[in-house]
Write an enzyme that holds these catalytic residues in place. Structure first.
Site, PDB file in Angstrom:
ATOM      1  N   LYS A  11       0.818  -1.216   0.000  1.00 20.02           N
ATOM      2  CA  LYS A  11       0.000   0.000   0.000  1.00 20.02           C
ATOM      3  C   LYS A  11       0.858   1.275   0.000  1.00 20.02           C
ATOM      4  O   LYS A  11       2.064   1.221   0.241  1.00 20.02           O
ATOM      5  CB  LYS A  11      -0.942  -0.021   1.206  1.00 20.02           C
ATOM      6  CG  LYS A  11      -1.982  -1.146   1.115  1.00 20.02           C
ATOM      7  CD  LYS A  11      -2.938  -1.109   2.292  1.00 20.02           C
ATOM      8  CE  LYS A  11      -3.988  -2.201   2.197  1.00 20.02           C
ATOM      9  NZ  LYS A  11      -4.943  -2.126   3.323  1.00 20.02           N
ATOM     10  N   PHE A  59     -15.716   3.319   6.978  1.00 21.52           N
ATOM     11  CA  PHE A  59     -14.312   3.544   6.641  1.00 21.52           C
ATOM     12  C   PHE A  59     -14.054   3.618   5.134  1.00 21.52           C
ATOM     13  O   PHE A  59     -12.924   3.884   4.711  1.00 21.52           O
ATOM     14  CB  PHE A  59     -13.436   2.433   7.240  1.00 21.52           C
ATOM     15  CG  PHE A  59     -13.766   1.046   6.749  1.00 21.52           C
ATOM     16  CD1 PHE A  59     -13.222   0.570   5.564  1.00 21.52           C
ATOM     17  CD2 PHE A  59     -14.617   0.223   7.472  1.00 21.52           C
ATOM     18  CE1 PHE A  59     -13.526  -0.701   5.102  1.00 21.52           C
ATOM     19  CE2 PHE A  59     -14.922  -1.057   7.024  1.00 21.52           C
ATOM     20  CZ  PHE A  59     -14.373  -1.517   5.832  1.00 21.52           C
ATOM     21  N   ARG A  87      -1.421 -14.593   4.274  1.00 15.73           N
ATOM     22  CA  ARG A  87      -2.123 -13.886   5.353  1.00 15.73           C
ATOM     23  C   ARG A  87      -1.365 -14.031   6.670  1.00 15.73           C
ATOM     24  O   ARG A  87      -1.293 -13.090   7.455  1.00 15.73           O
ATOM     25  CB  ARG A  87      -3.566 -14.366   5.466  1.00 15.73           C
ATOM     26  CG  ARG A  87      -4.385 -13.947   4.239  1.00 15.73           C
ATOM     27  CD  ARG A  87      -5.849 -14.229   4.362  1.00 15.73           C
ATOM     28  NE  ARG A  87      -6.487 -13.424   5.394  1.00 15.73           N
ATOM     29  CZ  ARG A  87      -6.826 -12.136   5.272  1.00 15.73           C
ATOM     30  NH1 ARG A  87      -6.557 -11.485   4.165  1.00 15.73           N
ATOM     31  NH2 ARG A  87      -7.434 -11.510   6.254  1.00 15.73           N
ATOM     32  N   THR A  93      -5.056  -7.737  10.435  1.00 11.51           N
ATOM     33  CA  THR A  93      -5.434  -6.523   9.705  1.00 11.51           C
ATOM     34  C   THR A  93      -5.193  -5.284  10.552  1.00 11.51           C
ATOM     35  O   THR A  93      -4.688  -4.274  10.062  1.00 11.51           O
ATOM     36  CB  THR A  93      -6.913  -6.596   9.278  1.00 11.51           C
ATOM     37  OG1 THR A  93      -7.090  -7.767   8.477  1.00 11.51           O
ATOM     38  CG2 THR A  93      -7.329  -5.371   8.496  1.00 11.51           C
ATOM     39  N   ARG A 104       2.752  -6.441   8.798  1.00  9.98           N
ATOM     40  CA  ARG A 104       1.981  -5.327   9.357  1.00  9.98           C
ATOM     41  C   ARG A 104       2.575  -4.840  10.672  1.00  9.98           C
ATOM     42  O   ARG A 104       2.531  -3.642  10.962  1.00  9.98           O
ATOM     43  CB  ARG A 104       0.514  -5.714   9.498  1.00  9.98           C
ATOM     44  CG  ARG A 104      -0.163  -5.801   8.130  1.00  9.98           C
ATOM     45  CD  ARG A 104      -1.609  -6.141   8.223  1.00  9.98           C
ATOM     46  NE  ARG A 104      -2.244  -6.103   6.915  1.00  9.98           N
ATOM     47  CZ  ARG A 104      -3.152  -6.968   6.513  1.00  9.98           C
ATOM     48  NH1 ARG A 104      -3.555  -7.951   7.317  1.00  9.98           N
ATOM     49  NH2 ARG A 104      -3.685  -6.870   5.310  1.00  9.98           N
ATOM     50  N   ASN A 114      -2.317   0.056   6.858  1.00  8.22           N
ATOM     51  CA  ASN A 114      -1.689  -1.135   7.427  1.00  8.22           C
ATOM     52  C   ASN A 114      -0.636  -1.765   6.522  1.00  8.22           C
ATOM     53  O   ASN A 114      -0.210  -2.885   6.753  1.00  8.22           O
ATOM     54  CB  ASN A 114      -2.745  -2.158   7.861  1.00  8.22           C
ATOM     55  CG  ASN A 114      -3.570  -2.694   6.710  1.00  8.22           C
ATOM     56  OD1 ASN A 114      -3.323  -2.386   5.551  1.00  8.22           O
ATOM     57  ND2 ASN A 114      -4.558  -3.504   7.038  1.00  8.22           N
ATOM     58  N   HIS A 117      -2.025  -5.644   1.717  1.00 10.49           N
ATOM     59  CA  HIS A 117      -3.315  -6.322   1.532  1.00 10.49           C
ATOM     60  C   HIS A 117      -3.022  -7.718   1.027  1.00 10.49           C
ATOM     61  O   HIS A 117      -2.086  -7.925   0.249  1.00 10.49           O
ATOM     62  CB  HIS A 117      -4.173  -5.599   0.491  1.00 10.49           C
ATOM     63  CG  HIS A 117      -5.322  -6.418  -0.013  1.00 10.49           C
ATOM     64  ND1 HIS A 117      -6.529  -6.475   0.643  1.00 10.49           N
ATOM     65  CD2 HIS A 117      -5.427  -7.248  -1.092  1.00 10.49           C
ATOM     66  CE1 HIS A 117      -7.338  -7.292  -0.023  1.00 10.49           C
ATOM     67  NE2 HIS A 117      -6.685  -7.774  -1.075  1.00 10.49           N
TER      68      HIS A 117
END
Length: 143
Positions: A11, A59, A87, A93, A104, A114, A117
């Site tokens: 991100k 959000f 994951r 998350t 993260r 965070n 993804h």
């Protein structure tokens, strides 16, 4: 166990920290093969389309604003049990709940920012890969 593909986004906040190479190295160290990748700057329309399942949630607008705030790196990763393993590498998350050593925990700034993804299912992975990658843009690794 069969080889799976999953989808990953680095991100804008993680791209801004200049940690793309570090994240890719961790993918590879964890046994993933990177079979597709590109950097792009999402338009509002692209971000809204990608996160359409969250439209109407409190959000959503902030997420779209964040995801269009700078470049992202989208990738297709391949390994056995790729979705779950990716994951696990990302961590929770909410970075406040992410275990030490997860991406993260290391690169997130907040719940929204965070850092990364990852697809939450094989079905999501297929949909998300198709959203960003066209025919011939994912290259199976044979060596």
């Amino acid at each position: 166990m069969a080889i799976e593909r999953t989808f990953s986004i680095i991100k804008p906040n993680a791209v801004a920290k200049n940690v793309i190479g570090n994240i890719f190295a961790r993918f590879e160290a964890a046994g993933f093969k990177i079979v597709g990748t590109k950097m792009l700057h999402l338009t509002v329309e692209q971000a809204r389309g990608f996160y359409a399942e969250h439209d109407g949630k409190p959000f959503f607008d902030g997420l779209v604003e964040f995801m269009t705030s700078g470049p992202i790196v989208v990738s297709v990763l391949e390994s056995e049990n790729a979705v779950q393993r990716h994951r696990d590498l990302l961590g929770a998350t909410n970075p406040a709940n992410a275990l030490a050593g997860t991406l993260r925990a290391d690169y997130a700034d907040s719940f929204t920012e965070n850092g990364t993804h990852g697809s939450d299912s094989l079905e999501s992975a297929q949909r998300e890969i198709a959203y960003f990658f066209g025919e011939g843009e994912v290259c199976p690794r044979t060596r």
